[in-house]
Design a protein around this motif. Structure first.
Motif, PDB file in Angstrom:
ATOM      1  N   ALA A   1       0.821  -1.213   0.000  1.00 31.75           N
ATOM      2  CA  ALA A   1       0.000   0.000   0.000  1.00 31.75           C
ATOM      3  C   ALA A   1       0.855   1.263   0.000  1.00 31.75           C
ATOM      4  CB  ALA A   1      -0.928   0.006   1.211  1.00 31.75           C
ATOM      5  N   ASN A   2       2.069   1.174   0.521  1.00 32.01           N
ATOM      6  CA  ASN A   2       2.950   2.343   0.564  1.00 32.01           C
ATOM      7  C   ASN A   2       3.297   2.855  -0.830  1.00 32.01           C
ATOM      8  OD1 ASN A   2       3.129   2.391   3.378  1.00 32.01           O
ATOM      9  ND2 ASN A   2       4.788   0.879   3.378  1.00 32.01           N
ATOM     10  N   ALA A   3       3.320   1.929  -1.808  1.00 34.43           N
ATOM     11  CA  ALA A   3       3.686   2.305  -3.170  1.00 34.43           C
ATOM     12  C   ALA A   3       2.644   3.236  -3.789  1.00 34.43           C
ATOM     13  CB  ALA A   3       3.859   1.069  -4.035  1.00 34.43           C
ATOM     14  N   LYS A   4       1.404   3.136  -3.325  1.00 34.01           N
ATOM     15  CA  LYS A   4       0.331   3.961  -3.878  1.00 34.01           C
ATOM     16  C   LYS A   4       0.127   5.252  -3.092  1.00 34.01           C
ATOM     17  CE  LYS A   4      -2.143  -0.206  -5.370  1.00 34.01           C
ATOM     18  NZ  LYS A   4      -3.413  -0.981  -5.287  1.00 34.01           N
ATOM     19  N   LEU A   5       0.813   5.379  -1.981  1.00 33.09           N
ATOM     20  CA  LEU A   5       0.632   6.543  -1.115  1.00 33.09           C
ATOM     21  C   LEU A   5       1.390   7.746  -1.665  1.00 33.09           C
ATOM     22  CD1 LEU A   5      -0.616   7.479   1.600  1.00 33.09           C
ATOM     23  CD2 LEU A   5       1.586   6.945   2.656  1.00 33.09           C
ATOM     24  N   ASP A   6       0.706   8.870  -1.719  1.00 31.70           N
ATOM     25  CA  ASP A   6       1.317  10.116  -2.191  1.00 31.70           C
ATOM     26  C   ASP A   6       1.854  10.880  -0.984  1.00 31.70           C
ATOM     27  OD1 ASP A   6       2.140  12.231  -3.705  1.00 31.70           O
ATOM     28  OD2 ASP A   6       0.160  13.158  -3.847  1.00 31.70           O
ATOM     29  N   ILE A   7       3.152  10.787  -0.767  1.00 28.78           N
ATOM     30  CA  ILE A   7       3.783  11.470   0.372  1.00 28.78           C
ATOM     31  C   ILE A   7       4.218  12.863  -0.067  1.00 28.78           C
ATOM     32  CG2 ILE A   7       5.617  11.366   2.092  1.00 28.78           C
ATOM     33  CD1 ILE A   7       5.744   8.397   1.746  1.00 28.78           C
ATOM     34  N   GLU A   8       3.802  13.874   0.696  1.00 27.01           N
ATOM     35  CA  GLU A   8       4.135  15.259   0.365  1.00 27.01           C
ATOM     36  C   GLU A   8       5.415  15.694   1.072  1.00 27.01           C
ATOM     37  OE1 GLU A   8       0.857  18.093   0.400  1.00 27.01           O
ATOM     38  OE2 GLU A   8      -0.514  16.419   0.760  1.00 27.01           O
ATOM     39  N   LEU A   9       6.258  16.409   0.367  1.00 23.48           N
ATOM     40  CA  LEU A   9       7.496  16.915   0.934  1.00 23.48           C
ATOM     41  C   LEU A   9       7.233  18.204   1.716  1.00 23.48           C
ATOM     42  CD1 LEU A   9      10.653  16.632   0.949  1.00 23.48           C
ATOM     43  CD2 LEU A   9      10.643  18.263  -0.936  1.00 23.48           C
ATOM     44  N   PRO A  10       7.600  18.253   2.997  1.00 25.04           N
ATOM     45  CA  PRO A  10       7.394  19.492   3.769  1.00 25.04           C
ATOM     46  C   PRO A  10       8.159  20.657   3.147  1.00 25.04           C
ATOM     47  CG  PRO A  10       7.910  17.646   5.219  1.00 25.04           C
ATOM     48  CD  PRO A  10       8.158  17.179   3.811  1.00 25.04           C
ATOM     49  N   LYS A  11       7.490  21.787   3.034  1.00 19.72           N
ATOM     50  CA  LYS A  11       8.128  22.965   2.425  1.00 19.72           C
ATOM     51  C   LYS A  11       9.300  23.462   3.259  1.00 19.72           C
ATOM     52  CE  LYS A  11       3.979  24.562   0.005  1.00 19.72           C
ATOM     53  NZ  LYS A  11       3.184  23.359   0.339  1.00 19.72           N
ATOM     54  N   PHE A  12       9.235  23.237   4.563  1.00 16.93           N
ATOM     55  CA  PHE A  12      10.328  23.685   5.421  1.00 16.93           C
ATOM     56  C   PHE A  12      11.607  22.889   5.173  1.00 16.93           C
ATOM     57  CE2 PHE A  12       7.021  25.725   8.044  1.00 16.93           C
ATOM     58  CZ  PHE A  12       7.627  26.963   8.226  1.00 16.93           C
ATOM     59  N   PHE A  13      11.481  21.691   4.589  1.00 19.02           N
ATOM     60  CA  PHE A  13      12.670  20.928   4.228  1.00 19.02           C
ATOM     61  C   PHE A  13      13.452  21.638   3.126  1.00 19.02           C
ATOM     62  CE2 PHE A  13      11.842  16.273   5.692  1.00 19.02           C
ATOM     63  CZ  PHE A  13      11.763  16.727   7.002  1.00 19.02           C
ATOM     64  N   VAL A  14      12.730  22.350   2.259  1.00 19.06           N
ATOM     65  CA  VAL A  14      13.397  23.123   1.205  1.00 19.06           C
ATOM     66  C   VAL A  14      14.193  24.274   1.828  1.00 19.06           C
ATOM     67  CG1 VAL A  14      13.069  24.512  -0.870  1.00 19.06           C
ATOM     68  CG2 VAL A  14      11.583  22.539  -0.439  1.00 19.06           C
ATOM     69  N   LEU A  15      13.555  24.961   2.779  1.00 24.47           N
ATOM     70  CA  LEU A  15      14.221  26.071   3.453  1.00 24.47           C
ATOM     71  C   LEU A  15      15.426  25.590   4.257  1.00 24.47           C
ATOM     72  CD1 LEU A  15      14.251  29.065   4.120  1.00 24.47           C
ATOM     73  CD2 LEU A  15      12.643  28.621   5.990  1.00 24.47           C
ATOM     74  N   SER A  16      15.269  24.461   4.926  1.00 23.54           N
ATOM     75  CA  SER A  16      16.383  23.928   5.711  1.00 23.54           C
ATOM     76  C   SER A  16      17.557  23.530   4.810  1.00 23.54           C
ATOM     77  CB  SER A  16      15.924  22.728   6.545  1.00 23.54           C
ATOM     78  OG  SER A  16      15.544  21.641   5.719  1.00 23.54           O
ATOM     79  N   THR A  17      17.256  23.059   3.613  1.00 28.43           N
ATOM     80  CA  THR A  17      18.312  22.705   2.662  1.00 28.43           C
ATOM     81  C   THR A  17      19.099  23.933   2.247  1.00 28.43           C
ATOM     82  OG1 THR A  17      16.991  20.865   1.821  1.00 28.43           O
ATOM     83  CG2 THR A  17      18.804  21.617   0.439  1.00 28.43           C
ATOM     84  N   LEU A  18      18.405  25.024   1.993  1.00 34.18           N
ATOM     85  CA  LEU A  18      19.080  26.281   1.645  1.00 34.18           C
ATOM     86  C   LEU A  18      19.963  26.763   2.797  1.00 34.18           C
ATOM     87  CD1 LEU A  18      16.136  28.180  -0.130  1.00 34.18           C
ATOM     88  CD2 LEU A  18      18.060  26.981  -1.198  1.00 34.18           C
ATOM     89  N   CYS A  19      19.471  26.591   4.020  1.00 31.39           N
ATOM     90  CA  CYS A  19      20.251  26.975   5.203  1.00 31.39           C
ATOM     91  C   CYS A  19      21.518  26.130   5.311  1.00 31.39           C
ATOM     92  CB  CYS A  19      19.409  26.808   6.470  1.00 31.39           C
ATOM     93  SG  CYS A  19      18.081  28.013   6.657  1.00 31.39           S
ATOM     94  N   MET A  20      21.383  24.844   5.023  1.00 33.93           N
ATOM     95  CA  MET A  20      22.521  23.932   5.117  1.00 33.93           C
ATOM     96  C   MET A  20      23.614  24.326   4.121  1.00 33.93           C
ATOM     97  SD  MET A  20      23.214  21.052   6.908  1.00 33.93           S
ATOM     98  CE  MET A  20      24.822  21.741   7.259  1.00 33.93           C
ATOM     99  N   VAL A  21      23.207  24.641   2.904  1.00 33.54           N
ATOM    100  CA  VAL A  21      24.172  25.036   1.870  1.00 33.54           C
ATOM    101  C   VAL A  21      24.835  26.368   2.238  1.00 33.54           C
ATOM    102  CG1 VAL A  21      24.450  25.711  -0.544  1.00 33.54           C
ATOM    103  CG2 VAL A  21      22.977  23.781   0.046  1.00 33.54           C
ATOM    104  N   ALA A  22      24.023  27.337   2.689  1.00 34.61           N
ATOM    105  CA  ALA A  22      24.555  28.653   3.058  1.00 34.61           C
ATOM    106  C   ALA A  22      25.538  28.535   4.213  1.00 34.61           C
ATOM    107  CB  ALA A  22      23.407  29.587   3.435  1.00 34.61           C
ATOM    108  N   SER A  23      25.224  27.705   5.187  1.00 34.52           N
ATOM    109  CA  SER A  23      26.095  27.517   6.340  1.00 34.52           C
ATOM    110  C   SER A  23      27.432  26.918   5.932  1.00 34.52           C
ATOM    111  CB  SER A  23      25.411  26.622   7.375  1.00 34.52           C
ATOM    112  OG  SER A  23      26.224  26.435   8.498  1.00 34.52           O
ATOM    113  N   SER A  24      27.394  25.971   5.020  1.00 40.06           N
ATOM    114  CA  SER A  24      28.618  25.332   4.549  1.00 40.06           C
ATOM    115  C   SER A  24      29.499  26.324   3.789  1.00 40.06           C
ATOM    116  CB  SER A  24      28.266  24.138   3.655  1.00 40.06           C
ATOM    117  OG  SER A  24      29.392  23.355   3.363  1.00 40.06           O
ATOM    118  N   VAL A  25      28.876  27.181   2.976  1.00 43.84           N
ATOM    119  CA  VAL A  25      29.623  28.192   2.219  1.00 43.84           C
ATOM    120  C   VAL A  25      30.275  29.195   3.170  1.00 43.84           C
ATOM    121  CG1 VAL A  25      29.411  30.117   0.598  1.00 43.84           C
ATOM    122  CG2 VAL A  25      28.229  27.970   0.136  1.00 43.84           C
ATOM    123  N   LEU A  26      29.527  29.642   4.170  1.00 44.13           N
ATOM    124  CA  LEU A  26      30.061  30.597   5.141  1.00 44.13           C
ATOM    125  C   LEU A  26      31.252  30.017   5.897  1.00 44.13           C
ATOM    126  CD1 LEU A  26      26.722  32.010   6.603  1.00 44.13           C
ATOM    127  CD2 LEU A  26      28.455  33.320   5.359  1.00 44.13           C
TER     128      LEU A  26
END
Length: 210
Positions: A54-79
């Protein structure tokens, strides 16, 4: 004493015609390899559940805050990269500013991750739940969260040590002539970039499988 410190603190030294890595850096690489293997196993388990039944048919949504956290991770690494460069140029004030900014952005990453979990929960993907695939999202991202806490602790301690010698010419001179200080910032930045790469891999993988 200084000669002993120099001998111990050289991150790369030549012996018998071979290049030897600093023992602490070798240990760090072993730990990172073990952590990478752990994440690989967790992703394999997540994949097995995500495309099963049943998991194969489930539509899992990506949290929008995960996108923001990814940008933070990249910015932190550059700094932190620029902070390390400033340190090697013996620009302690600039290095301290950049590494402090990296720490703040890293803390913002953790906050965004927590908001991401709350958003994920509000979308109907609780933990624990009958949907094992979505539960792995909490487990895997939580494991990375724990790695980040370790990195933030190390970075924060390093910033504290650097701030103690800032403004004192004598202390700064002794500080920069100690090779082990260069080794420490190299170790912390290497681990920090490792957590950055791990999260980018996790984020892209979740993005493709959600």
């Amino acid at each position: 004493m200084i000669k002993k410190e120099l001998k111990f603190s050289n991150s790369i030294e030549r012996s018998s015609g071979r290049i030897q890595m600093h023992p602490l850096k070798t240990l760090l690489f072993f730990c990172m390899a073990a952590s990478g293997l752990l994440f690989l196993v967790m992703l394999s388990m997540y994949t097995a559940q995500r495309f099963h039944g049943a998991n194969a048919k489930l539509d899992i949504e990506l949290p929008k805050f995960f996108v923001l956290s990814t940008l933070c991770m990249v910015a932190s690494s550059v700094l932190l990269t620029y902070g390390k460069r400033a340190f090697f140029k013996e620009q302690l004030k600039k290095s301290l500013l950049l590494t402090s900014m990296s720490l703040v952005v890293g803390l913002t990453f953790l906050i965004c991750q927590a908001w991401g979990w709350m958003e994920f929960f509000s979308l109907g993907f609780g933990f624990p739940t009958v949907n094992v695939a979505s539960s792995y999202v909490y487990v895997i991202s939580g494991l990375h969260f724990a790695h980040m806490i370790g990195g933030i602790t190390a970075l924060g301690f390093m910033i504290y040590q650097h701030s103690r010698v800032l403004g004192d010419p004598v202390k700064e001179l002794i500080f920069f002539t100690n090779p082990f200080e260069r080794t420490k910032i190299d170790l912390v930045s290497t681990y920090w970039h490792f957590t950055d790469v791990v999260w980018l891999v996790l984020f892209v993988y979740f993005l493709l499988t959600f």
